[in-house]
Motif scaffolding. Structure first.
Motif, PDB file in Angstrom:
ATOM      1  N   GLU A 325       0.855  -1.176   0.000  1.00 11.34           N
ATOM      2  CA  GLU A 325       0.000   0.000   0.000  1.00 11.34           C
ATOM      3  C   GLU A 325       0.896   1.233   0.000  1.00 11.34           C
ATOM      4  N   LEU A 326       0.704   2.119  -0.965  1.00  8.29           N
ATOM      5  CA  LEU A 326       1.522   3.316  -1.123  1.00  8.29           C
ATOM      6  C   LEU A 326       0.697   4.521  -0.686  1.00  8.29           C
ATOM      7  N   LEU A 327       1.104   5.134   0.424  1.00  6.59           N
ATOM      8  CA  LEU A 327       0.285   6.154   1.056  1.00  6.59           C
ATOM      9  C   LEU A 327       1.084   7.426   1.327  1.00  6.59           C
ATOM     10  N   ARG A 328       0.354   8.492   1.657  1.00  9.92           N
ATOM     11  CA  ARG A 328       0.945   9.763   2.061  1.00  9.92           C
ATOM     12  C   ARG A 328       0.252  10.211   3.338  1.00  9.92           C
ATOM     13  N   ARG A 329       0.905  11.138   4.048  1.00  6.43           N
ATOM     14  CA  ARG A 329       0.291  11.707   5.241  1.00  6.43           C
ATOM     15  C   ARG A 329      -0.232  13.101   4.933  1.00  6.43           C
ATOM     16  N   THR A 330      -1.454  13.338   5.321  1.00  5.60           N
ATOM     17  CA  THR A 330      -2.034  14.670   5.187  1.00  5.60           C
ATOM     18  C   THR A 330      -2.796  14.973   6.463  1.00  5.60           C
ATOM     19  N   GLY A 331      -2.333  15.992   7.187  1.00  4.89           N
ATOM     20  CA  GLY A 331      -2.938  16.311   8.466  1.00  4.89           C
ATOM     21  C   GLY A 331      -2.799  15.193   9.478  1.00  4.89           C
ATOM     22  N   GLY A 332      -1.704  14.417   9.382  1.00  3.21           N
ATOM     23  CA  GLY A 332      -1.476  13.319  10.305  1.00  3.21           C
ATOM     24  C   GLY A 332      -2.241  12.055   9.975  1.00  3.21           C
ATOM     25  N   PRO A 336      -4.396   7.479   0.274  1.00  5.14           N
ATOM     26  CA  PRO A 336      -3.775   7.140  -1.011  1.00  5.14           C
ATOM     27  C   PRO A 336      -3.351   8.407  -1.758  1.00  5.14           C
ATOM     28  N   PHE A 337      -2.389   8.243  -2.657  1.00  7.58           N
ATOM     29  CA  PHE A 337      -1.979   9.354  -3.514  1.00  7.58           C
ATOM     30  C   PHE A 337      -3.053   9.607  -4.565  1.00  7.58           C
ATOM     31  N   THR A 338      -3.244  10.870  -4.880  1.00  7.88           N
ATOM     32  CA  THR A 338      -4.082  11.253  -6.012  1.00  7.88           C
ATOM     33  C   THR A 338      -3.226  12.055  -6.982  1.00  7.88           C
ATOM     34  N   GLU A 339      -3.701  12.218  -8.182  1.00  7.85           N
ATOM     35  CA  GLU A 339      -2.923  12.877  -9.235  1.00  7.85           C
ATOM     36  C   GLU A 339      -2.427  14.246  -8.762  1.00  7.85           C
ATOM     37  N   GLY A 340      -1.116  14.470  -8.936  1.00  9.81           N
ATOM     38  CA  GLY A 340      -0.504  15.742  -8.575  1.00  9.81           C
ATOM     39  C   GLY A 340       0.025  15.810  -7.162  1.00  9.81           C
ATOM     40  N   ASP A 341      -0.290  14.830  -6.308  1.00  8.21           N
ATOM     41  CA  ASP A 341       0.205  14.849  -4.931  1.00  8.21           C
ATOM     42  C   ASP A 341       1.721  14.688  -4.897  1.00  8.21           C
ATOM     43  N   GLU A 342       2.368  15.427  -4.013  1.00  8.30           N
ATOM     44  CA  GLU A 342       3.800  15.281  -3.769  1.00  8.30           C
ATOM     45  C   GLU A 342       3.993  15.218  -2.260  1.00  8.30           C
ATOM     46  N   ALA A 343       4.554  14.104  -1.772  1.00  6.18           N
ATOM     47  CA  ALA A 343       4.674  13.909  -0.332  1.00  6.18           C
ATOM     48  C   ALA A 343       5.654  12.779  -0.050  1.00  6.18           C
ATOM     49  N   GLU A 344       6.026  12.640   1.223  1.00  3.63           N
ATOM     50  CA  GLU A 344       6.844  11.509   1.631  1.00  3.63           C
ATOM     51  C   GLU A 344       6.040  10.223   1.454  1.00  3.63           C
ATOM     52  N   ARG A 378      -3.384   2.131  10.147  1.00  3.17           N
ATOM     53  CA  ARG A 378      -2.433   1.337   9.381  1.00  3.17           C
ATOM     54  C   ARG A 378      -1.064   1.429  10.055  1.00  3.17           C
ATOM     55  N   ARG A 379      -0.338   0.304  10.036  1.00  2.79           N
ATOM     56  CA  ARG A 379       1.080   0.358  10.416  1.00  2.79           C
ATOM     57  C   ARG A 379       1.844   0.700   9.152  1.00  2.79           C
ATOM     58  N   GLY A 380       2.570   1.807   9.182  1.00  6.71           N
ATOM     59  CA  GLY A 380       3.265   2.261   7.992  1.00  6.71           C
ATOM     60  C   GLY A 380       4.736   2.519   8.245  1.00  6.71           C
ATOM     61  N   TYR A 381       5.535   2.322   7.211  1.00  7.89           N
ATOM     62  CA  TYR A 381       6.966   2.653   7.272  1.00  7.89           C
ATOM     63  C   TYR A 381       7.195   3.982   6.582  1.00  7.89           C
ATOM     64  N   LEU A 382       7.833   4.913   7.276  1.00  9.57           N
ATOM     65  CA  LEU A 382       8.137   6.230   6.726  1.00  9.57           C
ATOM     66  C   LEU A 382       9.451   6.139   5.962  1.00  9.57           C
TER      67      LEU A 382
END
Length: 503
Positions: A325-332, A336-344, A378-382
């Motif tokens: 699962e490829l995810l980003r953090r927004t507001g903690g 999921p990523f959406t088109e144009g998102d840039e994040a860790e 979710r348990r996620g790796y940064l």
């Protein structure tokens, strides 16, 4: 199916096929099954049990392949120990992993068995010879392998990876292999690199043959080209730098790689140059770009299709692989990523490592339970990698920290800086990367004690004594002081302007 059961079943299903080709000798799946079972039984007789960590000090080859499967069949974890590393670093990895036993190829010097060593040591050959033909165990423990990566604290850290990661990766490769040929595959990855386990599991689960590549051929693209041709290799896993060298060597040697159907690259950012495009224009093969930190193994894949002339210089990382699962953090909150998102990039799913052996604090810092959009967690790796979603695919943008990649290996500058700072006569040290994407070589900037100057040879020797060769700086630059940011941190971007050093 559990990892060991899957591999034992493959041995039974393909008993007469060649499992490993090493130095001109073919070894069948039946031989692999018998030899690994005897090693597993002997390890269990010595007290090994599921969850134990067993160091494996051996070069690529038949015996190491047998030992890996034997350790897994005992339910234990393989702690990868590369004979090319300095003894002090090997000892640190063994201690850090909690290994109580080191299994060594008899041709490799001991890692050290003095009275203070916290592990026992035995050779693979002796263990095999003393084992009987009793029950054939096939256990699965909580950890399949542990690999050491560079640590920012000055010592290597051991990433513990569960069997499910390799199980899912094997299934992914089987599902995406669309060629009629059995994947006769190179076994060329560095011993301490997680790709080596990928080579084994994905090949054996498909009933293919591992073609062992010795270090001489692995480092010489002309010899590698000859091996790929002579051995009719169908699939090769290569670092990006090896791909570039091979693309130059093949036209010179005149070898026709007619059997080759797939080259899989990983470890660092893929750069497609004209030589790579020309190589694939003459091949009936796919170039596969894979990405994944040691803490997750492979999590993205992008397959470059023809025509090669249209391939971009920097292909995308691609989409999710092996159930990641490829995810980003927004507001903690993870989303999921959406088109144009840039994040860790934050990776979740079954692909995650258990954590860092012996370092619960670092594990808690990098592997976090975070809320997920929709209400659950979710348990996620940064990862520390900044990525962008473009055209439905992830693209690499850069790092959010100082971590570097050299020859496909992760390098934490802090680990090298800690070694240099311990050298008498060194007040401060900072290490940066040189070359495109900071991946070509390392430069060390050293602030010496004016009353006790230190020679470059001393600095280089201090690094070589405890660090792998790819972490030894290519240049050492003596400076009066290190530039600082407004926050008091080292201004690494300014270091390159401070003068020339000595190679």
């Amino acid at each position: 199916m559990p990892l060991t059961d899957m591999l034992v079943a493959a041995c039974a299903a393909h008993s007469n096929r060649t499992a490993v080709t090493d130095d001109g000798t073919d070894y069948t799946y039946a031989q692999l099954a018998r030899a690994s079972a005897r090693i597993a039984a002997a390890l269990i007789d010595r007290g090994a049990s599921p969850g134990d960590a067993i160091g494996l000090l051996a070069p690529r080859g038949w015996w190491r392949c047998v030992a890996v499967l034997g350790i897994w069949r005992a339910g234990a974890a393989v702690v990868a120990l590369d004979p090319a590393l300095p003894p002090e670093r090997l000892a640190r990895i063994a201690v850090g992993s909690g290994a109580a036993l080191v299994l060594r190829d008899g041709a490799v010097p001991s890692v050290g068995t003095g009275p203070d060593a916290p592990w026992a040591e035995i050779t693979v050959q002796d263990l095999h010879r003393t084992a009987d033909d009793g029950p054939r165990p096939s256990l699965t423990g909580p950890v399949a392998y542990a690999v050491a990566t560079s640590g920012s604290t000055g010592v290597p850290k051991c990433v513990a990876v569960p069997p499910v990661v390799l199980e899912d990766l094997a299934a992914w490769h089987l599902d995406t292999w669309d060629r009629p040929e059995t994947p006769r595959t190179t076994h060329a990855a560095s011993v301490g690199f997680d790709v080596g386990f990928q080579e084994l599991v994905t090949t054996w689960s498909a009933g293919g043959t591992l073609v062992v590549v010795d270090d001489k051929a692995r480092r010489d693209p002309f010899l590698l080209a000859a091996l790929l041709a002579d051995q009719a290799v169908v699939r090769a896993f290569l670092p990006v730098t090896s791909l570039h060298a091979l693309a130059v060597a093949v036209p010179v040697t005149g070898h026709r790689l007619t059997a080759l159907r797939e080259i899989v690259v990983s470890g660092e950012r893929l750069v497609v140059n004209e030589e790579v495009r020309a190589l694939f224009a003459d091949l009936d093969a796919t170039l596969v770009n894979q990405y994944g930190p040691s803490e997750t193994h492979v999590v993205t894949e992008h397959r470059l299709t023809r025509p090669p002339a249209q391939w971009p210089v920097h292909p995308p990382l691609g989409g999710p692989a092996a159930r990641a699962e490829l995810l980003r953090r927004t507001g903690g909150v993870l989303a999921p990523f959406t088109e144009g998102d840039e994040a860790e990039l934050v990776v979740a799913g079954r692909c995650l490592a258990v954590g860092y052996l012996g370092d619960d604090r670092l594990t808690a810092d990098r592997f976090r339970e975070l809320p997920y959009t929709g209400g659950d967690r979710r348990r996620g790796y940064l990862t520390g990698d900044l990525v962008r979603m473009e055209g439905g695919l992830l693209h690499f943008v850069g790092r959010i920290d100082d971590q570097l990649k050299v020859r496909g290996y992760r390098v934490e500058p802090g680990e090298i800086e800690a070694v240099l700072a311990a050298v008498p006569g060194v007040r401060q040290a900072a290490v940066i990367g040189r070359g495109e994407d900071r991946t070509t070589a390392l430069d060390a900037y050293v602030v010496p004690d004016p009353d006790r100057p230190v020679d470059t040879a001393v600095l280089r020797a201090a690094c070589a004594a405890v660090l792998p060769d790819y972490m030894v700086p290519a240049r050492f630059v003596s400076v009066a002081e290190l530039p600082l940011t407004a926050n008091g941190k080292v201004a690494r971007r300014e270091l390159g302007n401070l003068g020339t050093g000595r190679d």
